[in-house]
Design a protein around this motif. Structure first.
Motif, PDB file in Angstrom:
ATOM      1  N   GLU A 121       4.741  -5.384  16.114  1.00  0.00           N
ATOM      2  CA  GLU A 121       3.518  -4.954  15.443  1.00  0.00           C
ATOM      3  C   GLU A 121       3.541  -3.443  15.275  1.00  0.00           C
ATOM      4  OE1 GLU A 121      -0.580  -6.554  16.510  1.00  0.00           O
ATOM      5  OE2 GLU A 121      -0.698  -4.500  17.300  1.00  0.00           O
ATOM      6  N   ALA A 122       3.113  -2.994  14.112  1.00  0.00           N
ATOM      7  CA  ALA A 122       3.013  -1.562  13.837  1.00  0.00           C
ATOM      8  C   ALA A 122       1.556  -1.222  13.564  1.00  0.00           C
ATOM      9  CB  ALA A 122       3.884  -1.177  12.643  1.00  0.00           C
ATOM     10  N   GLY A 123       1.084  -0.177  14.214  1.00  0.00           N
ATOM     11  CA  GLY A 123      -0.283   0.279  14.008  1.00  0.00           C
ATOM     12  C   GLY A 123      -0.283   1.681  13.434  1.00  0.00           C
TER      13      GLY A 123
ATOM     14  N   VAL B  89       0.855  -1.187   0.000  1.00  0.00           N
ATOM     15  CA  VAL B  89       0.000   0.000   0.000  1.00  0.00           C
ATOM     16  C   VAL B  89       0.885   1.230   0.000  1.00  0.00           C
ATOM     17  CG1 VAL B  89      -1.903  -1.133   1.203  1.00  0.00           C
ATOM     18  CG2 VAL B  89      -0.146   0.054   2.518  1.00  0.00           C
ATOM     19  N   THR B  90       0.272   2.361  -0.299  1.00  0.00           N
ATOM     20  CA  THR B  90       0.981   3.637  -0.273  1.00  0.00           C
ATOM     21  C   THR B  90       0.264   4.569   0.697  1.00  0.00           C
ATOM     22  OG1 THR B  90      -0.318   4.620  -2.053  1.00  0.00           O
ATOM     23  CG2 THR B  90       1.621   3.320  -2.693  1.00  0.00           C
ATOM     24  N   LEU B  91       0.892   5.688   0.982  1.00  0.00           N
ATOM     25  CA  LEU B  91       0.244   6.676   1.833  1.00  0.00           C
ATOM     26  C   LEU B  91      -1.021   7.205   1.159  1.00  0.00           C
ATOM     27  CD1 LEU B  91       0.289   8.329   4.443  1.00  0.00           C
ATOM     28  CD2 LEU B  91       1.664  10.040   3.247  1.00  0.00           C
ATOM     29  N   ASP B  92      -0.992   7.325  -0.156  1.00  0.00           N
ATOM     30  CA  ASP B  92      -2.187   7.771  -0.878  1.00  0.00           C
ATOM     31  C   ASP B  92      -3.350   6.802  -0.656  1.00  0.00           C
ATOM     32  OD1 ASP B  92      -1.119  10.103  -2.011  1.00  0.00           O
ATOM     33  OD2 ASP B  92      -0.174   8.962  -3.622  1.00  0.00           O
ATOM     34  N   ASP B  93      -3.037   5.503  -0.591  1.00  0.00           N
ATOM     35  CA  ASP B  93      -4.083   4.516  -0.316  1.00  0.00           C
ATOM     36  C   ASP B  93      -4.695   4.748   1.066  1.00  0.00           C
ATOM     37  OD1 ASP B  93      -3.652   3.219  -2.750  1.00  0.00           O
ATOM     38  OD2 ASP B  93      -2.104   1.923  -1.893  1.00  0.00           O
ATOM     39  N   LEU B  94      -3.848   5.073   2.030  1.00  0.00           N
ATOM     40  CA  LEU B  94      -4.323   5.266   3.398  1.00  0.00           C
ATOM     41  C   LEU B  94      -5.132   6.546   3.556  1.00  0.00           C
ATOM     42  CD1 LEU B  94      -1.184   4.160   5.461  1.00  0.00           C
ATOM     43  CD2 LEU B  94      -3.198   2.809   4.865  1.00  0.00           C
TER      44      LEU B  94
ATOM     45  N   ILE C 169       4.474   1.564  17.563  1.00  0.00           N
ATOM     46  CA  ILE C 169       5.224   0.324  17.414  1.00  0.00           C
ATOM     47  C   ILE C 169       5.131  -0.447  18.725  1.00  0.00           C
ATOM     48  CG2 ILE C 169       7.451  -0.714  16.855  1.00  0.00           C
ATOM     49  CD1 ILE C 169       6.339   0.941  14.587  1.00  0.00           C
ATOM     50  N   LYS C 170       4.795  -1.747  18.640  1.00  0.00           N
ATOM     51  CA  LYS C 170       4.628  -2.549  19.853  1.00  0.00           C
ATOM     52  C   LYS C 170       5.368  -3.882  19.732  1.00  0.00           C
ATOM     53  CE  LYS C 170      -0.007  -0.724  20.867  1.00  0.00           C
ATOM     54  NZ  LYS C 170      -1.427  -1.087  21.125  1.00  0.00           N
ATOM     55  N   GLU C 171       5.803  -4.371  20.877  1.00  0.00           N
ATOM     56  CA  GLU C 171       6.330  -5.730  21.026  1.00  0.00           C
ATOM     57  C   GLU C 171       7.489  -6.030  20.079  1.00  0.00           C
ATOM     58  OE1 GLU C 171       3.048  -8.402  20.664  1.00  0.00           O
ATOM     59  OE2 GLU C 171       1.914  -7.472  22.285  1.00  0.00           O
TER      60      GLU C 171
ATOM     61  N   THR D 143     -10.000   3.524   4.734  1.00  0.00           N
ATOM     62  CA  THR D 143      -9.256   2.774   5.757  1.00  0.00           C
ATOM     63  C   THR D 143      -8.830   3.732   6.848  1.00  0.00           C
ATOM     64  OG1 THR D 143      -8.374   1.247   4.077  1.00  0.00           O
ATOM     65  CG2 THR D 143      -7.247   1.308   6.201  1.00  0.00           C
ATOM     66  N   ASP D 144      -9.156   3.416   8.089  1.00  0.00           N
ATOM     67  CA  ASP D 144      -8.716   4.287   9.179  1.00  0.00           C
ATOM     68  C   ASP D 144      -7.663   3.634  10.066  1.00  0.00           C
ATOM     69  OD1 ASP D 144     -10.198   2.464  10.633  1.00  0.00           O
ATOM     70  OD2 ASP D 144     -11.738   3.889  11.240  1.00  0.00           O
ATOM     71  N   THR D 145      -7.408   2.337   9.854  1.00  0.00           N
ATOM     72  CA  THR D 145      -6.418   1.630  10.658  1.00  0.00           C
ATOM     73  C   THR D 145      -5.707   0.588   9.808  1.00  0.00           C
ATOM     74  OG1 THR D 145      -7.745   1.874  12.675  1.00  0.00           O
ATOM     75  CG2 THR D 145      -6.020   0.203  12.710  1.00  0.00           C
ATOM     76  N   LEU D 146      -4.403   0.540   9.912  1.00  0.00           N
ATOM     77  CA  LEU D 146      -3.625  -0.504   9.258  1.00  0.00           C
ATOM     78  C   LEU D 146      -2.692  -1.111  10.295  1.00  0.00           C
ATOM     79  CD1 LEU D 146      -2.727  -2.013   6.675  1.00  0.00           C
ATOM     80  CD2 LEU D 146      -1.006  -0.221   6.351  1.00  0.00           C
ATOM     81  N   ILE D 147      -2.856  -2.401  10.534  1.00  0.00           N
ATOM     82  CA  ILE D 147      -1.998  -3.130  11.469  1.00  0.00           C
ATOM     83  C   ILE D 147      -1.126  -4.082  10.664  1.00  0.00           C
ATOM     84  CG2 ILE D 147      -1.898  -4.668  13.462  1.00  0.00           C
ATOM     85  CD1 ILE D 147      -3.130  -1.969  14.093  1.00  0.00           C
ATOM     86  N   VAL D 148       0.173  -3.983  10.831  1.00  0.00           N
ATOM     87  CA  VAL D 148       1.094  -4.858  10.102  1.00  0.00           C
ATOM     88  C   VAL D 148       2.037  -5.550  11.084  1.00  0.00           C
ATOM     89  CG1 VAL D 148       1.009  -3.428   8.034  1.00  0.00           C
ATOM     90  CG2 VAL D 148       2.773  -3.014   9.735  1.00  0.00           C
ATOM     91  N   ASN D 149       2.469  -6.736  10.700  1.00  0.00           N
ATOM     92  CA  ASN D 149       3.421  -7.499  11.504  1.00  0.00           C
ATOM     93  C   ASN D 149       4.843  -7.167  11.067  1.00  0.00           C
ATOM     94  OD1 ASN D 149       1.454  -8.948  13.015  1.00  0.00           O
ATOM     95  ND2 ASN D 149       1.155 -10.343  11.282  1.00  0.00           N
ATOM     96  N   ILE D 150       5.668  -6.833  12.027  1.00  0.00           N
ATOM     97  CA  ILE D 150       7.082  -6.576  11.765  1.00  0.00           C
ATOM     98  C   ILE D 150       7.801  -7.922  11.781  1.00  0.00           C
ATOM     99  CG2 ILE D 150       9.181  -5.489  12.642  1.00  0.00           C
ATOM    100  CD1 ILE D 150       7.321  -3.322  13.855  1.00  0.00           C
ATOM    101  N   ASN D 151       8.534  -8.237  10.688  1.00  0.00           N
ATOM    102  CA  ASN D 151       9.161  -9.554  10.587  1.00  0.00           C
ATOM    103  C   ASN D 151      10.632  -9.508  10.209  1.00  0.00           C
ATOM    104  OD1 ASN D 151       9.051  -8.912   7.835  1.00  0.00           O
ATOM    105  ND2 ASN D 151       7.153 -10.077   7.539  1.00  0.00           N
ATOM    106  N   GLY D 152      11.164  -8.320   9.999  1.00  0.00           N
ATOM    107  CA  GLY D 152      12.568  -8.206   9.637  1.00  0.00           C
ATOM    108  C   GLY D 152      12.851  -8.495   8.178  1.00  0.00           C
ATOM    109  N   ASP D 153      11.798  -8.794   7.407  1.00  0.00           N
ATOM    110  CA  ASP D 153      11.970  -9.108   5.992  1.00  0.00           C
ATOM    111  C   ASP D 153      11.137  -8.149   5.130  1.00  0.00           C
ATOM    112  OD1 ASP D 153      12.485 -10.285   3.563  1.00  0.00           O
ATOM    113  OD2 ASP D 153      11.092 -11.960   3.883  1.00  0.00           O
TER     114      ASP D 153
END
Length: 312
Positions: free
Chosen positions: A125-127, A61-66, A278-280, A77-87
């Motif tokens: 996790e990033a919110g 996604v892009t910032l324009d999408d958000l 940013i969490k955990e 979309t008002d919330t995007l939660i993504v998993n941080i995985n180092g990849d």
């Protein structure tokens, strides 16, 4: 300023510290962050030279999408939660030998800036949270453009719509639907009370008790203001003058009728707020549970507008 104290555990013995010694390091970043590229968010600090950054490639996604808004002015979309995985999604803490300000968003990496330490989290996790505020910027605060019949002090619920054009007054830059901007009609305020506030003494040309910005016949001549375009039929009665000293819609002597055929396009201004948490996360040698990046700044896309033309 947000302050976060991290405990850095020395993993390698040095001549000055025994194995197991702990150094308390104070890392202080501001409460705003920036973005570049697709979805790269970062904070930098000049002294000492440090950065926190988040790069998201999954989902793509892009910032324009958000910042996408539907036809009703609602965020897609008002919330995007993504998993941080180092990849695909990376969260880094870095230190540098000099100021890294020009390092981010530069198509060609500047020379002379070296990364001294680069710590990557492989989990967390990033919110990303998006908020939208819309306003007509007509000179009247939104909370004063609602009769508040539902007593919730929220103009967006059960909103007042004086002209019934489907656009609530707090988003309508022409509250009475006469094709003269509310801000234009407020500028007519003679300020008889001397307080500089047009709302305490709003112009009322025909003295019928209804201020011009809510009156569909401002001069009381029996012809609707919207139908007093006697020279230029451009959905703007404010530029039609028979008497050079006063517009026809304010002149009770002039009552020529030219029926309007359309409402003017309405501009609704938009201001976006983007927050990042940013969490955990787990960074080598750093005990970090969560971090609040604050709010995004410095991006022109945070201010925009949409156009709505009411059905005539």
């Amino acid at each position: 300023m947000r302050k976060l104290f991290w405990l850095l555990t020395l993993l390698i013995c040095t001549t000055s510290c025994d194995d197991g010694d702990i150094i308390t390091v104070e890392i202080e970043f501001g409460d705003t962050f920036k973005t570049c590229g697709e979805l790269v968010f970062f904070q930098i600090k000049e002294f000492p030279h440090e950065s926190l950054s988040l790069q998201i490639t999954d989902p793509s996604v892009t910032l324009d999408d958000l910042l996408e808004v539907d036809d009703d002015g609602e965020l897609v979309t008002d919330t995007l939660i993504v998993n941080i995985n180092g990849d695909t999604n990376k969260f880094n803490y870095r230190t540098y030998n000099s100021d890294p300000t020009t390092l981010f968003c530069s198509p060609v990496p500047p020379s002379g800036i070296e990364i001294i330490e680069d710590l990557l989290s492989t989990e967390g996790e990033a919110g990303i949270y998006i908020f939208l505020l819309e306003d007509d910027e007509d000179g009247i605060p939104a909370d004063m453009e609602d009769e508040n019949l539902d007593e919730d002090n929220d103009p967006s619920t059960n909103p007042t719509d004086t002209d019934g054009d489907g656009i609530p007054d707090y988003l309508d830059f022409d509250d009475d639907g006469d094709n003269v901007l509310t801000s234009t009609e407020l500028d007519l305020d003679p300020d008889l009370d001397g307080d500089g506030d047009p709302l305490t003494n709003p112009a009322d040309t025909d003295m019928d008790g209804i201020p011009n910005y809510l009156d569909d016949d401002d001069d009381g001549d029996g012809v609707l203001t919207i139908d007093e375009e006697n020279f230029s039929e451009d959905q703007n009665p404010a530029n039609d003058f028979t008497d050079p000293s006063i517009a026809d819609y304010l002149n009770p002597v002039v009552n020529t009728t030219v029926p309007a055929t359309a409402y003017r396009p309405h501009v609704i201004n938009q201001k976006f707020t983007v927050e990042l948490e940013i969490k955990e996360v787990r960074l080598p040698t750093i005990d970090l549970n969560e971090f609040d990046f604050g709010t995004l700044e410095g991006d022109d896309r945070l201010e925009s507008s949409r156009i709505v033309t009411p059905d005539f």
